[in-house]
Design a protein around this motif. Structure first.
Motif, mmCIF file in Angstrom:
data_model
loop_
_atom_site.group_PDB
_atom_site.id
_atom_site.type_symbol
_atom_site.label_atom_id
_atom_site.label_comp_id
_atom_site.label_asym_id
_atom_site.label_seq_id
_atom_site.Cartn_x
_atom_site.Cartn_y
_atom_site.Cartn_z
ATOM 1 N N GLU A 117 0.609 -1.326 0.202
ATOM 2 C CA GLU A 117 -0.502 0.216 -0.252
ATOM 3 C C GLU A 117 1.251 1.042 0.329
ATOM 4 O O GLU A 117 0.683 2.717 -0.489
ATOM 5 N N ILE A 118 2.295 1.474 1.208
ATOM 6 C CA ILE A 118 2.788 2.502 0.662
ATOM 7 C C ILE A 118 3.569 3.475 -0.808
ATOM 8 O O ILE A 118 3.390 3.833 -0.493
ATOM 9 N N LEU A 119 3.951 2.341 -1.305
ATOM 10 C CA LEU A 119 4.403 1.533 -2.878
ATOM 11 C C LEU A 119 3.353 1.865 -3.720
ATOM 12 O O LEU A 119 3.783 2.661 -4.397
ATOM 13 N N SER A 120 2.032 1.268 -3.518
ATOM 14 C CA SER A 120 1.048 1.946 -3.976
ATOM 15 C C SER A 120 0.724 3.428 -4.757
ATOM 16 O O SER A 120 -0.201 4.263 -5.430
ATOM 17 N N ARG A 121 1.291 4.048 -3.059
ATOM 18 C CA ARG A 121 0.805 5.937 -3.038
ATOM 19 C C ARG A 121 2.406 6.235 -3.062
ATOM 20 O O ARG A 121 2.192 7.482 -3.171
ATOM 21 N N GLY A 122 2.923 6.058 -3.980
ATOM 22 C CA GLY A 122 4.293 6.334 -4.672
ATOM 23 C C GLY A 122 5.053 7.142 -3.358
ATOM 24 O O GLY A 122 5.465 8.493 -3.465
ATOM 25 N N MET A 123 5.034 6.149 -2.437
ATOM 26 C CA MET A 123 6.089 6.711 -1.080
ATOM 27 C C MET A 123 6.946 5.418 -1.061
ATOM 28 O O MET A 123 6.932 3.960 -0.902
ATOM 29 N N ILE A 124 8.753 5.760 -0.634
ATOM 30 C CA ILE A 124 9.072 4.564 -0.138
ATOM 31 C C ILE A 124 9.047 4.358 1.476
ATOM 32 O O ILE A 124 8.351 4.856 2.309
ATOM 33 N N LEU A 125 9.114 3.602 1.697
ATOM 34 C CA LEU A 125 9.205 2.391 2.990
ATOM 35 C C LEU A 125 10.823 2.307 3.451
ATOM 36 O O LEU A 125 11.459 1.137 2.784
ATOM 37 N N ALA A 126 10.733 2.716 3.747
ATOM 38 C CA ALA A 126 13.177 3.092 5.585
ATOM 39 C C ALA A 126 12.430 2.435 6.751
ATOM 40 O O ALA A 126 11.490 2.584 7.310
ATOM 41 N N GLN A 127 12.942 1.521 6.585
ATOM 42 C CA GLN A 127 12.412 0.317 7.815
ATOM 43 C C GLN A 127 14.572 -0.141 8.571
ATOM 44 O O GLN A 127 14.958 -0.165 7.551
ATOM 45 N N PHE A 128 13.879 0.155 10.145
ATOM 46 C CA PHE A 128 15.417 0.018 10.378
ATOM 47 C C PHE A 128 14.924 -0.440 12.026
ATOM 48 O O PHE A 128 13.723 -0.285 12.027
ATOM 49 N N ASN A 129 15.977 -1.622 12.462
ATOM 50 C CA ASN A 129 15.213 -2.161 13.945
ATOM 51 C C ASN A 129 15.895 -1.114 15.645
ATOM 52 O O ASN A 129 16.989 -0.660 15.066
ATOM 53 N N ARG A 130 15.382 -0.195 16.092
ATOM 54 C CA ARG A 130 16.041 0.095 16.952
ATOM 55 C C ARG A 130 16.563 -0.237 17.441
ATOM 56 O O ARG A 130 17.441 0.676 18.585
ATOM 57 N N VAL A 131 16.430 -1.386 17.790
ATOM 58 C CA VAL A 131 17.054 -1.898 19.193
ATOM 59 C C VAL A 131 18.719 -2.099 19.153
ATOM 60 O O VAL A 131 19.786 -2.583 19.971
ATOM 61 N N GLU A 132 18.525 -2.106 17.617
ATOM 62 C CA GLU A 132 20.379 -2.034 17.188
ATOM 63 C C GLU A 132 20.940 -1.253 17.386
ATOM 64 O O GLU A 132 22.157 -1.158 17.648
ATOM 65 N N ILE A 133 20.368 -0.031 17.774
ATOM 66 C CA ILE A 133 21.161 1.529 17.982
ATOM 67 C C ILE A 133 21.350 0.599 20.171
ATOM 68 O O ILE A 133 22.418 1.925 20.472
ATOM 69 N N ALA A 134 20.298 0.302 20.389
ATOM 70 C CA ALA A 134 20.175 0.657 22.560
ATOM 71 C C ALA A 134 19.482 -0.808 22.494
ATOM 72 O O ALA A 134 18.528 -1.008 21.949
ATOM 73 N N PRO A 135 20.145 -1.409 23.029
ATOM 74 C CA PRO A 135 19.134 -2.389 23.891
ATOM 75 C C PRO A 135 17.841 -2.524 24.466
ATOM 76 O O PRO A 135 17.835 -1.273 25.057
ATOM 77 N N ASP A 136 17.031 -2.995 24.128
ATOM 78 C CA ASP A 136 15.594 -3.570 25.172
ATOM 79 C C ASP A 136 14.948 -5.029 25.706
ATOM 80 O O ASP A 136 14.625 -5.049 25.779
ATOM 81 N N ILE A 137 16.050 -5.174 26.758
ATOM 82 C CA ILE A 137 15.781 -6.341 27.119
ATOM 83 C C ILE A 137 15.603 -6.508 29.025
ATOM 84 O O ILE A 137 15.925 -6.969 29.791
ATOM 85 N N TYR A 138 14.938 -5.175 29.194
ATOM 86 C CA TYR A 138 14.622 -5.208 31.357
ATOM 87 C C TYR A 138 16.158 -5.721 31.574
ATOM 88 O O TYR A 138 15.262 -5.928 32.839
ATOM 89 N N ASN A 139 16.776 -4.393 31.494
ATOM 90 C CA ASN A 139 17.635 -4.853 32.590
ATOM 91 C C ASN A 139 18.491 -3.358 31.955
ATOM 92 O O ASN A 139 17.872 -2.434 30.637
ATOM 93 N N SER A 140 19.073 -2.418 33.067
ATOM 94 C CA SER A 140 19.283 -0.939 33.315
ATOM 95 C C SER A 140 21.331 -1.366 31.955
ATOM 96 O O SER A 140 22.061 -0.273 32.481
ATOM 97 N N ASP A 141 21.687 -2.553 31.993
ATOM 98 C CA ASP A 141 23.035 -2.207 31.432
ATOM 99 C C ASP A 141 22.984 -1.211 30.413
ATOM 100 O O ASP A 141 22.178 -1.157 29.614
ATOM 101 N N ARG A 142 24.700 -0.734 30.610
ATOM 102 C CA ARG A 142 24.979 0.025 29.241
ATOM 103 C C ARG A 142 25.841 -0.206 28.605
ATOM 104 O O ARG A 142 27.163 0.078 28.210
ATOM 105 N N THR A 143 25.912 -1.796 28.342
ATOM 106 C CA THR A 143 27.386 -2.207 28.016
ATOM 107 C C THR A 143 26.918 -2.735 26.747
ATOM 108 O O THR A 143 28.249 -3.765 25.935
#
Length: 367
Positions: A117-143
């Motif tokens: 549907e995004i493509l049919s409307r003449g739009m680009i779809l760009a996706q990334f995985n934000r947890v590759e920037i910082a983890p989201d594993i329910y602890n506060s380690d910054r490692t």
């Protein structure tokens, strides 16, 4: 305006720190900077530093009849030395295209139905995985992730993920098929909090949309609906999403020098859509309406009232096909010359008292 609920009075966004009040649109940029410093500093712990340069390295391209698939690596440097992948689906044809950017690839990549549907409307779809920037594993380690690059900062994971959106925008602006003035960001739940923070802190983003983002996103700390997530719940479960100073306001939410209408107001006068469900009580739908109504005063002041909208539906806490289509319809209206969609800005909470008594300076301009 109905009689306000003074027990939860939302902070006046037009009131300078010195007590004076914004009176002209020319004064708004100064007040906006104050608000940015207050909410981003206290709630989110600031933002990671901006790298000197960001480029996209193309890794693979696949041509199909209905789209071009591009896999690339967003490289930040030279003072950062951090990189992460981003995938694009580009519609056929020449010229430049508006972009839908989401960091929610950690949930799942956008479904084939929505991608088509995004493509049919003449739009680009760009996706990334934000947890590759910082983890989201329910602890506060910054490692891991970006914490290795900037270990001494106080930013939380939401800021790190928003930083990821900003670096994707950097990369997109270097691509000759991207319409850099028509980039929209969107996310769901904690991804919605992230998209809202990203849009509030980067004026290159033309449209921001948050779906079911709740506390720390489009919801309200002061005005709580039944069964909605409290600040204490949030910081007990996921303190690493936020900056350390927010802990000081557990049980003292009314003393916060901001609420989430500030975050929405930082997007103004650019386009903003929040999509919600009235059944998702944990995400505080009534409080989300309150921050929408309050932020709309800022949009009205800037003569951009048509650029802030909200849409409610019934159903579960999810980013479903209807939410996506509502967002795409809104994007077509705001950025691509389409018609105004129906069903926007309808208050489903009859009798709900407003959570503020102030109004925008000057005459009230109607849409």
């Amino acid at each position: 305006m109905m009689k306000p609920d003074l027990k939860v009075e939302l902070t006046d966004p037009f009131r300078f720190k010195d007590g004076s009040r914004v009176s002209t649109a020319d004064e708004w940029p100064q007040r906006r900077l104050e608000m940015l410093d207050i909410i981003v500093g206290i709630e989110y712990g600031g933002l990671p530093p901006v790298p000197v340069s960001t480029v996209a390295e193309e890794l693979h391209t696949h041509l199909a009849e209905d789209a071009r698939f591009i896999s690339c690596r967003v490289i930040c440097g030279p003072n950062c030395a951090f990189s992460f992948p981003m995938q694009l689906l580009v519609p056929p044809g020449s010229g430049t295209f508006p972009v839908v950017l989401t960091g929610d690839a950690c949930w799942r990549y956008v479904t084939d139905e929505i991608a088509s549907e995004i493509l049919s409307r003449g739009m680009i779809l760009a996706q990334f995985n934000r947890v590759e920037i910082a983890p989201d594993i329910y602890n506060s380690d910054r490692t891991s992730g970006i914490y290795h690059i900037y270990p001494d900062e106080t930013y939380g994971a939401l800021s790190a993920w928003a930083w990821g959106y900003h670096r994707c925008v950097d990369a997109l602006l270097g691509m000759d098929f991207v319409d850099g003035s028509h980039i929209a960001v969107v996310g769901h739940s904690r991804g919605g909090k992230t998209a809202l923070l990203a849009g509030a802190t980067d004026e290159r983003i033309a449209l921001t949309s948050a779906n079911c983002s709740g506390a720390g996103g489009a919801g309200c700390y002061r005005s709580q609906g039944p069964e909605s997530e409290q600040l204490s719940d949030l910081l007990r479960a996921v303190p690493y999403w936020f900056g350390p100073r927010l802990q000081d306001y557990i049980g003292r939410e009314i003393e916060l020098p901001f609420d989430q209408h500030f975050l929405k107001s930082l997007v103004a006068p650019r386009a903003l859509l929040t999509t919600e469900t009235i059944d998702d009580l944990w995400a505080n739908p009534t409080g989300t309406w309150q921050t929408h109504a309050a932020a709309r005063e800022v949009y009205r002041f800037l003569q951009a009232e048509n650029r802030i909208c909200i849409r409610f539906r019934e159903g579960e806490h999810e980013h479903n096909a209807d939410d996506w289509r509502d967002f795409l319809d809104f994007m077509e209206w705001q950025l691509c010359g389409g018609t105004r969609p129906g069903g926007l800005n309808q208050n489903p909470f009859e009798g709900l008292m407003p959570a503020y008594s102030w109004t925008a300076p000057g005459p009230i301009l109607t849409a």
